[in-house]
Write a protein that holds these residues in place. Structure first.
Motif, mmCIF file in Angstrom:
data_model
loop_
_atom_site.group_PDB
_atom_site.id
_atom_site.type_symbol
_atom_site.label_atom_id
_atom_site.label_comp_id
_atom_site.label_asym_id
_atom_site.label_seq_id
_atom_site.Cartn_x
_atom_site.Cartn_y
_atom_site.Cartn_z
ATOM 1 N N ARG A 531 59.030 3.943 -54.931
ATOM 2 C CA ARG A 531 59.279 3.472 -56.284
ATOM 3 C C ARG A 531 60.768 3.460 -56.577
ATOM 4 N NH1 ARG A 531 56.250 5.470 -61.113
ATOM 5 N NH2 ARG A 531 56.992 3.440 -61.730
ATOM 6 N N ASN A 532 61.158 2.605 -57.525
ATOM 7 C CA ASN A 532 62.552 2.527 -57.916
ATOM 8 C C ASN A 532 63.001 3.833 -58.556
ATOM 9 O OD1 ASN A 532 64.694 1.859 -60.127
ATOM 10 N ND2 ASN A 532 64.779 0.157 -58.674
ATOM 11 N N ARG A 533 64.229 4.273 -58.240
ATOM 12 C CA ARG A 533 64.709 5.559 -58.739
ATOM 13 C C ARG A 533 64.853 5.551 -60.255
ATOM 14 N NH1 ARG A 533 70.001 8.023 -59.161
ATOM 15 N NH2 ARG A 533 69.850 10.285 -58.986
ATOM 16 N N PHE A 534 65.263 4.429 -60.845
ATOM 17 C CA PHE A 534 65.360 4.341 -62.294
ATOM 18 C C PHE A 534 63.986 4.558 -62.935
ATOM 19 C CE2 PHE A 534 69.237 1.418 -61.830
ATOM 20 C CZ PHE A 534 70.101 2.488 -61.963
ATOM 21 N N ASP A 535 62.937 4.017 -62.304
ATOM 22 C CA ASP A 535 61.577 4.211 -62.820
ATOM 23 C C ASP A 535 61.192 5.683 -62.797
ATOM 24 O OD1 ASP A 535 61.573 1.504 -62.966
ATOM 25 O OD2 ASP A 535 59.886 1.166 -61.623
ATOM 26 N N ARG A 536 61.464 6.342 -61.681
ATOM 27 C CA ARG A 536 61.079 7.748 -61.550
ATOM 28 C C ARG A 536 61.780 8.613 -62.594
ATOM 29 N NH1 ARG A 536 62.151 7.002 -55.835
ATOM 30 N NH2 ARG A 536 63.949 8.381 -56.064
ATOM 31 N N ILE A 537 63.075 8.412 -62.750
ATOM 32 C CA ILE A 537 63.819 9.238 -63.704
ATOM 33 C C ILE A 537 63.371 8.947 -65.128
ATOM 34 C CG2 ILE A 537 66.120 9.702 -64.636
ATOM 35 C CD1 ILE A 537 67.232 9.272 -61.851
ATOM 36 N N SER A 538 63.121 7.683 -65.443
ATOM 37 C CA SER A 538 62.640 7.339 -66.787
ATOM 38 C C SER A 538 61.303 8.002 -67.072
ATOM 39 C CB SER A 538 62.515 5.817 -66.923
ATOM 40 O OG SER A 538 63.764 5.178 -66.739
ATOM 41 N N GLU A 539 60.408 8.020 -66.089
ATOM 42 C CA GLU A 539 59.119 8.673 -66.279
ATOM 43 C C GLU A 539 59.286 10.176 -66.452
ATOM 44 O OE1 GLU A 539 56.460 7.536 -63.179
ATOM 45 O OE2 GLU A 539 55.997 5.604 -64.107
ATOM 46 N N HIS A 540 60.230 10.770 -65.718
ATOM 47 C CA HIS A 540 60.494 12.196 -65.908
ATOM 48 C C HIS A 540 60.938 12.479 -67.341
ATOM 49 C CE1 HIS A 540 59.784 13.559 -61.912
ATOM 50 N NE2 HIS A 540 60.803 12.925 -61.352
ATOM 51 N N VAL A 541 61.822 11.650 -67.871
ATOM 52 C CA VAL A 541 62.295 11.839 -69.244
ATOM 53 C C VAL A 541 61.127 11.758 -70.223
ATOM 54 C CG1 VAL A 541 63.721 10.837 -71.071
ATOM 55 C CG2 VAL A 541 64.633 11.022 -68.765
ATOM 56 N N LEU A 542 60.220 10.808 -69.984
ATOM 57 C CA LEU A 542 59.099 10.621 -70.903
ATOM 58 C C LEU A 542 58.104 11.779 -70.832
ATOM 59 C CD1 LEU A 542 58.430 6.788 -70.460
ATOM 60 C CD2 LEU A 542 59.507 7.927 -72.401
ATOM 61 N N ASN A 543 57.690 12.188 -69.624
ATOM 62 C CA ASN A 543 56.669 13.237 -69.586
ATOM 63 C C ASN A 543 57.242 14.635 -69.797
ATOM 64 O OD1 ASN A 543 57.584 14.148 -67.028
ATOM 65 N ND2 ASN A 543 56.117 12.864 -65.940
ATOM 66 N N GLN A 544 58.574 14.789 -69.673
ATOM 67 C CA GLN A 544 59.197 16.058 -70.048
ATOM 68 C C GLN A 544 59.455 16.137 -71.552
ATOM 69 O OE1 GLN A 544 60.244 18.820 -67.734
ATOM 70 N NE2 GLN A 544 58.578 17.698 -66.744
ATOM 71 N N ARG A 545 59.339 14.991 -72.236
ATOM 72 C CA ARG A 545 59.420 14.917 -73.700
ATOM 73 C C ARG A 545 60.790 15.316 -74.235
ATOM 74 N NH1 ARG A 545 53.504 15.851 -75.784
ATOM 75 N NH2 ARG A 545 52.362 15.376 -73.884
ATOM 76 N N ARG A 546 61.815 15.099 -73.464
ATOM 77 C CA ARG A 546 63.182 15.377 -73.920
ATOM 78 C C ARG A 546 64.131 14.423 -73.216
ATOM 79 N NH1 ARG A 546 64.237 20.381 -70.203
ATOM 80 N NH2 ARG A 546 62.249 20.474 -69.143
ATOM 81 N N PHE A 547 65.205 14.077 -73.922
ATOM 82 C CA PHE A 547 66.104 13.032 -73.437
ATOM 83 C C PHE A 547 66.920 13.466 -72.227
ATOM 84 C CE2 PHE A 547 65.496 11.705 -77.898
ATOM 85 C CZ PHE A 547 65.110 10.393 -77.688
ATOM 86 N N TYR A 548 67.144 14.784 -72.081
ATOM 87 C CA TYR A 548 67.929 15.261 -70.938
ATOM 88 C C TYR A 548 67.223 16.476 -70.360
ATOM 89 C CZ TYR A 548 72.029 16.294 -68.078
ATOM 90 O OH TYR A 548 72.877 16.509 -67.023
ATOM 91 N N PRO A 549 66.260 16.273 -69.436
ATOM 92 C CA PRO A 549 65.471 17.391 -68.906
ATOM 93 C C PRO A 549 66.147 18.163 -67.779
ATOM 94 C CG PRO A 549 64.645 15.327 -68.030
ATOM 95 C CD PRO A 549 65.750 14.970 -68.980
ATOM 96 N N VAL A 550 67.333 17.744 -67.338
ATOM 97 C CA VAL A 550 68.016 18.409 -66.230
ATOM 98 C C VAL A 550 68.616 19.731 -66.717
ATOM 99 C CG1 VAL A 550 69.851 18.211 -64.523
ATOM 100 C CG2 VAL A 550 68.561 16.183 -65.193
ATOM 101 N N PHE A 551 68.425 20.793 -65.929
ATOM 102 C CA PHE A 551 69.041 22.077 -66.253
ATOM 103 C C PHE A 551 69.334 22.832 -64.960
ATOM 104 C CE2 PHE A 551 69.139 26.561 -67.328
ATOM 105 C CZ PHE A 551 70.014 26.554 -68.404
ATOM 106 N N PRO A 552 70.557 23.293 -64.742
ATOM 107 C CA PRO A 552 71.723 23.109 -65.623
ATOM 108 C C PRO A 552 72.229 21.673 -65.613
ATOM 109 C CG PRO A 552 72.376 24.176 -63.589
ATOM 110 C CD PRO A 552 70.869 24.087 -63.542
#
Length: 673
Positions: A531-552
């Motif tokens: 799958r396209n990497r932009f798709d994967r990251i966008s889906e992560h943002v959506l199902n994590q329910r926050r605009f920036y789910p990366v930590f740190p």
């Protein structure tokens, strides 16, 4: 053998072919790329060929080898240009066309439309073919090496003679525009979403009373906290609550009982469900993960905050990153690690809805009001000069030809990482009687007069960046600008970062931190990695329910010196996410529903895609660091007409409501400025 295993995990079963495997190992060794980074380069290679999946055979691997060599030569050329500041010849980077992105969202709706490429005329195609290669979106890897180039290190004191304070030295933008094969001609449509179904909106008629509604959908007061006052206890409480908030969501979605959940850090012979945060079990200086170095961090309730190593050998497909909240099924037999047998998919939030009365009130009975919205993202000046010519041209174009109903402008407007700003080498501004003494005055006396020329009937939304010199709140989440201090007219609205707001009935979710560049995934399995990497990251943002789910959060830094030891280097911090951990709750989706349109600017290649019935947009930067024209996004949204069948009726406790289905009613064009 470990390298062979990792390559097969990343590239899939096709990599088991001995010839292919040997070639990949050789490339990994020659270019000093671990398997996960090599696979990202392979994705770039496929993306450049406009293929969703490039067959992994000896012929394509040979072409891949040439692709890597070309990238090395380009980077070497850029480095040589950096050291020779007297040369004005810059290699123009062409922008490639984009791919497609089908997806499905709940409510049993049909598949979303794919991103269809706009057909360019023969001259455009010929220009693109002769224009040379481009630096692709995924050429990120380590942010440290990517930022240490000509875009950040070029510093000089220009002599000024333009009304906008530009250098007498010919700008890169001018030389680029005079190049016949340049792919950054003003007004060129780079790509389109839904071009065959929806026409471009004609725009606003300034001599009428036509006006759209732009309203914030968040609490601005919550963003007015003091920065650099982080409390460790408060930060720990939020990180703990973040994990615990997903437990009832998983429990309800999979119809589990409380007894089904357990502590993954305790030795047990029984399978349990566990919710926690993905962390590295032994962080490295580079911050990269691999499947063998992942651990699960528990909450204080579920596991006293302890961490346990994860064994993912029995899971065939996954995409994981630091800070991700996950629900796992498995058992801890030995007490040394948690053997994962299943990674449960987190449910996506619901979509926003409106009642019949709400829609009719917004449109006042009119069903022909097609909204036109423009999205831009800074910086608005190149790194080598304080040239505002492009911004002035764009404002003139907005008033005369584009005529949008609303403009969403992301910062930075004055970028603190710009070499001229950082070194204090600002020019004199001939048309300013009293030269600005502060960066705030640079905006109010130089930039604000240009922006103020935007027609007063056009609604303008300003969203700051953590790199903005205009805000005292340089941490994420971030308070809004002060419109009065910036001396902007009343049609300008200043919103926070991130912000959710309504334009008519449509909900826009906007965040100005580059999650697409900061998120470093660990992937496994064909269905995930293809799958396209932009798709994967966008889906992560959506199902994590926050605009920036990366930590740190991600950090951009530049190498400033090396000690005698080869392993020790000194870096200068340039910018980054700069997270206020205790207030990260403000970065979560408002009311736990997805926006209709999600805009997250990125330094990577511009795109517009439909992900889980949400339009996800990266408008691209307005002006590239070298002075080359950037891009902006243009949305044409058809009115929400209940009678035309484009809205989906849903039964709710409050009666009949309608899904907005903006992904069906909107066209997005990505256009050079």
């Amino acid at each position: 053998m470990d390298t062979d295993k990792h390559l097969i995990e990343q590239f899939g079963p096709e990599a088991k072919e001995p010839i292919v495997l040997d070639a990949l190992k050789n490339l990994s060794n020659v270019h000093a790329l671990p398997p996960d980074e090599l696979f990202i380069k392979w994705e770039q290679f496929s993306y450049q060929r406009h293929e969703q999946h490039t067959t992994l055979n000896s012929e394509n691997v040979e072409a891949f080898k040439e692709f890597l060599q070309v990238q090395i030569e380009k980077k070497a050329a850029q480095t040589s240009q950096t050291t020779n500041l007297g040369s004005n010849k810059k290699k123009v980077r062409n922008v490639k066309n984009l791919g497609s992105s089908p997806s499905v969202f709940g409510f049993s709706l049909p598949n979303t439309p794919s991103l269809k490429k706009r057909k360019l005329n023969a001259n455009h195609l010929l220009s693109s073919a002769n224009g040379g290669g481009s630096k692709l979106a995924f050429e990120t890897g380590d942010l440290t090496t990517d930022i240490n180039n000509s875009e950040t290190e070029m510093m000089y004191t220009p002599s000024m003679d333009s009304k906008f304070g530009t250098s007498t030295m010919p700008s890169t933008a001018d030389s680029a525009l005079n190049t016949p094969s340049n792919n950054c001609v003003s007004g060129k449509v780079l790509d389109s979403l839904n071009p065959e179904n929806i026409e471009i909106a004609e725009g606003m008629e300034f001599d009428t009373e036509e006006k759209i509604s732009v309203l914030p959908y968040y609490e601005p007061k919550k963003y007015r906290f003091r920065t650099m006052r982080q409390n460790l206890v408060e930060s720990a409480d939020y990180l703990d609550d973040q994990i615990e908030s997903f437990v009832p969501i998983v429990q309800e979605h999979y119809q589990l009982s409380k007894d089904d959940f357990g502590d993954p850090t305790i030795q047990s012979q029984s399978e349990i469900y566990a919710v926690g945060r993905i962390v590295p079990d032994s962080p490295t200086t580079e911050g990269f993960l691999n499947p063998e170095s992942l651990a699960l961090e528990t909450s204080r309730i579920s596991g006293i905050g302890r961490r346990i190593s994860l064994n993912l050998t029995e899971v065939n497909d996954f995409s994981l990153f630091c800070g991700q909240i996950v629900a796992l099924k498995g058992k801890n037999v030995s007490g040394d690690y948690f053997l994962v047998t299943e990674i449960l998919s987190l449910p996506y939030p619901n979509s926003p809805v409106s009642t019949t009365e709400d829609i009719q009130k917004l449109y006042n009975g009119k069903t022909d009001r097609t909204s036109k919205i423009i999205v831009t993202s800074g910086p608005y000046t190149p790194a080598t000069s304080f040239d505002l010519t492009y911004l002035a041209e764009f404002v003139d174009k907005v008033n005369t030809s584009i005529k949008p109903h609303a403009i969403v402008m992301f910062g930075p407007f004055i970028d603190v990482t710009n070499p001229l700003i950082a070194s204090g080498n600002l020019p004199n501004f001939p048309n300013v009687k009293v030269q600005p003494k502060t960066l705030d005055e640079v905006f109010s006396k130089v930039i604000a007069p240009i922006l103020s020329q935007i027609n007063s009937k056009i609604q303008v939304v300003l969203i700051p960046s953590t790199r903005d010199a205009l805000t005292k709140h340089a941490a994420y989440p971030q308070d809004s600008f002060n419109r009065n201090i910036l001396q902007l007219p009343k049609n300008f609205k200043c919103f926070a970062n991130p912000a959710t707001f309504q334009i008519n009935e449509s909900f826009f979710g906007c965040s100005n931190v580059d999650v697409f560049k900061d998120m470093k995934e660990v992937t496994k399995g064909g269905t995930i990695t293809l799958r396209n990497r932009f798709d994967r990251i966008s889906e992560h943002v959506l199902n994590q329910r926050r605009f920036y789910p990366v930590f740190p959060g991600g950090i951009k830094k530049k190498l400033i010196s090396s000690s005698d030891s080869k392993d020790k280097k000194i870096y200068e911090h340039l910018s980054g996410a700069d997270l206020e951990v205790a207030y990260l709750g403000l970065t979560e989706f408002v009311s736990s529903f997805t926006p209709d349109v999600m805009i997250i600017p990125s330094e990577l290649q511009q795109f517009a895609r439909v992900i889980q019935n949400v339009i996800v947009i990266n408008p691209g930067v307005f002006v590239k660091a070298t002075g080359v024209r950037g891009s902006y996004a243009q949305l044409s949204i058809l009115p929400a007409n209940i009678d035309d069948g484009k809205l989906t009726k849903v039964e709710s406790p409050d009666g009949e409501v309608y899904l907005h289905n903006v992904w069906k009613r909107a066209r997005v064009d990505l256009i050079t400025i």
